[in-house]
Design a protein around this motif. Structure first.
Motif, short mmCIF file in Angstrom:
data_model
loop_
_atom_site.label_atom_id
_atom_site.label_comp_id
_atom_site.label_asym_id
_atom_site.label_seq_id
_atom_site.Cartn_x
_atom_site.Cartn_y
_atom_site.Cartn_z
N THR A 207 0.65 -1.28 0.04
CA THR A 207 0.19 -0.04 0.06
C THR A 207 0.83 1.11 0.15
OG1 THR A 207 -1.49 -1.51 1.26
CG2 THR A 207 -1.98 1.28 1.16
N LEU A 208 0.55 2.21 -0.99
CA LEU A 208 1.18 3.46 -1.03
C LEU A 208 0.28 4.57 -0.75
CD1 LEU A 208 3.91 5.16 -1.79
CD2 LEU A 208 3.04 4.91 -4.07
N LEU A 209 0.56 5.23 0.17
CA LEU A 209 -0.44 6.62 0.48
C LEU A 209 0.32 7.71 -0.05
CD1 LEU A 209 -1.52 6.04 4.07
CD2 LEU A 209 -2.78 5.40 2.42
N TYR A 210 -0.18 8.76 -1.12
CA TYR A 210 0.47 9.66 -1.69
C TYR A 210 -0.38 10.89 -1.70
CZ TYR A 210 -1.94 8.37 -5.88
OH TYR A 210 -3.22 8.12 -6.65
N THR A 211 0.47 12.00 -2.13
CA THR A 211 0.02 13.18 -2.42
C THR A 211 0.60 13.58 -3.96
OG1 THR A 211 1.85 14.35 -1.44
CG2 THR A 211 -0.06 13.95 0.04
N LYS A 212 0.11 14.69 -4.68
CA LYS A 212 0.88 15.07 -5.84
C LYS A 212 0.61 16.40 -6.10
CE LYS A 212 -1.64 13.19 -9.39
NZ LYS A 212 -2.23 12.35 -10.34
N ALA A 213 1.26 16.86 -7.29
CA ALA A 213 0.94 18.41 -7.23
C ALA A 213 1.60 18.76 -8.57
CB ALA A 213 1.71 19.48 -6.28
N GLY A 214 1.12 19.52 -9.46
CA GLY A 214 1.73 20.01 -10.61
C GLY A 214 0.81 20.74 -11.73
N TYR A 215 1.24 21.11 -12.78
CA TYR A 215 0.79 21.91 -13.80
C TYR A 215 -0.58 21.03 -14.42
CZ TYR A 215 -0.10 24.13 -18.19
OH TYR A 215 -0.35 24.65 -19.50
N THR A 216 -1.38 21.85 -14.81
CA THR A 216 -2.71 21.35 -15.63
C THR A 216 -3.32 22.31 -16.60
OG1 THR A 216 -4.68 20.21 -15.33
CG2 THR A 216 -4.32 21.96 -13.79
N ASN A 217 -3.77 21.81 -17.67
CA ASN A 217 -4.16 22.57 -18.76
C ASN A 217 -5.57 21.93 -19.17
OD1 ASN A 217 -4.51 23.06 -21.91
ND2 ASN A 217 -3.35 24.88 -21.06
N ALA A 218 -6.67 22.64 -19.25
CA ALA A 218 -7.88 22.10 -19.37
C ALA A 218 -8.60 22.75 -20.64
CB ALA A 218 -8.97 22.22 -18.31
N ARG A 219 -9.34 22.28 -21.52
CA ARG A 219 -10.01 23.12 -22.72
C ARG A 219 -11.63 22.90 -22.45
NH1 ARG A 219 -9.00 25.14 -27.09
NH2 ARG A 219 -10.26 24.74 -28.85
N SER A 220 -12.13 23.87 -22.82
CA SER A 220 -13.76 23.83 -22.63
C SER A 220 -13.98 24.45 -23.99
CB SER A 220 -14.17 24.80 -21.33
OG SER A 220 -13.90 26.33 -21.63
N SER A 221 -15.21 24.40 -24.68
CA SER A 221 -15.58 24.74 -25.83
C SER A 221 -17.08 25.02 -25.91
CB SER A 221 -15.31 23.85 -26.92
OG SER A 221 -15.95 22.63 -26.87
N SER A 222 -17.46 25.78 -26.74
CA SER A 222 -18.99 25.99 -26.94
C SER A 222 -19.54 25.99 -28.28
CB SER A 222 -19.21 27.53 -26.41
OG SER A 222 -20.47 27.60 -26.69
N PRO A 223 -20.09 25.16 -28.90
CA PRO A 223 -20.16 24.85 -30.33
C PRO A 223 -20.85 26.10 -30.97
CG PRO A 223 -21.20 23.13 -29.13
CD PRO A 223 -20.92 24.31 -28.33
N GLY A 224 -19.94 26.46 -32.02
CA GLY A 224 -20.39 27.63 -32.83
C GLY A 224 -19.17 28.72 -32.39
N LEU A 225 -18.84 28.93 -31.13
CA LEU A 225 -18.22 30.00 -30.76
C LEU A 225 -16.74 29.68 -30.37
CD1 LEU A 225 -20.59 31.21 -27.87
CD2 LEU A 225 -20.36 32.04 -30.31
N GLY A 226 -16.35 28.47 -30.43
CA GLY A 226 -14.70 28.09 -30.51
C GLY A 226 -14.66 27.42 -28.99
N GLY A 227 -13.43 27.34 -28.60
CA GLY A 227 -12.84 26.81 -27.31
C GLY A 227 -11.83 27.64 -26.79
N ALA A 228 -11.42 27.44 -25.58
CA ALA A 228 -10.53 27.98 -24.68
C ALA A 228 -9.79 27.22 -23.76
CB ALA A 228 -11.22 29.28 -23.71
N ASN A 229 -8.53 27.36 -23.82
CA ASN A 229 -7.51 26.56 -22.59
C ASN A 229 -7.35 27.64 -21.37
OD1 ASN A 229 -7.23 24.61 -24.70
ND2 ASN A 229 -5.40 25.58 -25.48
N GLY A 230 -7.33 26.66 -20.30
CA GLY A 230 -6.97 27.51 -19.04
C GLY A 230 -5.86 26.79 -18.44
N ASP A 231 -4.80 27.40 -18.01
CA ASP A 231 -3.50 26.89 -17.39
C ASP A 231 -4.16 27.03 -15.97
OD1 ASP A 231 -2.24 26.72 -19.44
OD2 ASP A 231 -1.45 28.70 -19.58
#
Length: 179
Positions: free
Chosen positions: A111-135
């Motif tokens: 068994t390993l108990l762990y924590t994590k941390a780092g960078y993430t980049n998400a994408r959202s979109s709206s049909p007809g309006l395009g999308g956006a990335n968020g850091d």
């Protein structure tokens, strides 16, 4: 969210209970993991509820163990089914990329108990309006159980905070292989 976290912990415990007494060696090595779970996104838009969805994807990583301490790096790509309709149209949350590290402590042999941390980049979109990335940044905690020398299961909760007040809570389970 509390119910999802409890469900993830119970599922991970059920997967690992038959093998907790086995000696399975250390947690060092390259790993590949398939993951799935609950995704909740707060878009911070007035009048819009949080977006719920199903999260699925894969991660690769490498861990090193020194005594009972495990540390490593991880890359992950996931997709979400989260969608919501607003007065301005439909918003879909999509892929999420992550790169970060984790630090853990081995309890027993399996068994390993762990924590994590780092960078993430998400994408959202709206049909007809395009999308956006968020850091953003991600923090999380989890438990990993070795089912055999090269197979493991994990349960994890993580929180991500992106630009423009967008945040994300996720509870997931995973099944992986050590190479």
């Amino acid at each position: 969210m509390k119910n999802v976290t409890i469900a993830v912990a119970i599922a991970a415990s059920a997967l690992a209970s038959p093998v907790l007494a086995q000696e399975t060696g250390d947690f060092s090595g390259a790993k590949g993991t398939v993951i799935a779970g609950y995704d909740n996104i707060d878009l911070d838009i007035a009048g819009v509820d949080n977006v719920d969805g199903f999260l699925y994807g894969a991660a690769i990583g490498y861990d090193m163990q020194s005594g009972n301490i495990v540390y490593g790096a991880e890359l992950e790509a996931t997709e979400s089914t989260g969608k919501i309709s607003t007065t301005g149209g439909r918003i879909e949350v999509g892929r999420d990329l992550y790169a970060g590290g984790r630090l853990g402590y081995v309890v027993g042999d399996s068994t390993l108990l762990y924590t994590k941390a780092g960078y993430t980049n998400a994408r959202s979109s709206s049909p007809g309006l395009g999308g956006a990335n968020g850091d953003g940044v991600r923090v999380g905690a989890g438990v990993e159980f070795k089912l055999s020398q090269n197979v493991f299961a994990r349960g994890e909760y993580r929180y991500s905070n992106y630009e423009d007040g967008v945040s994300r809570n996720q509870g997931l389970v995973g099944l992986g292989v050590k190479f």
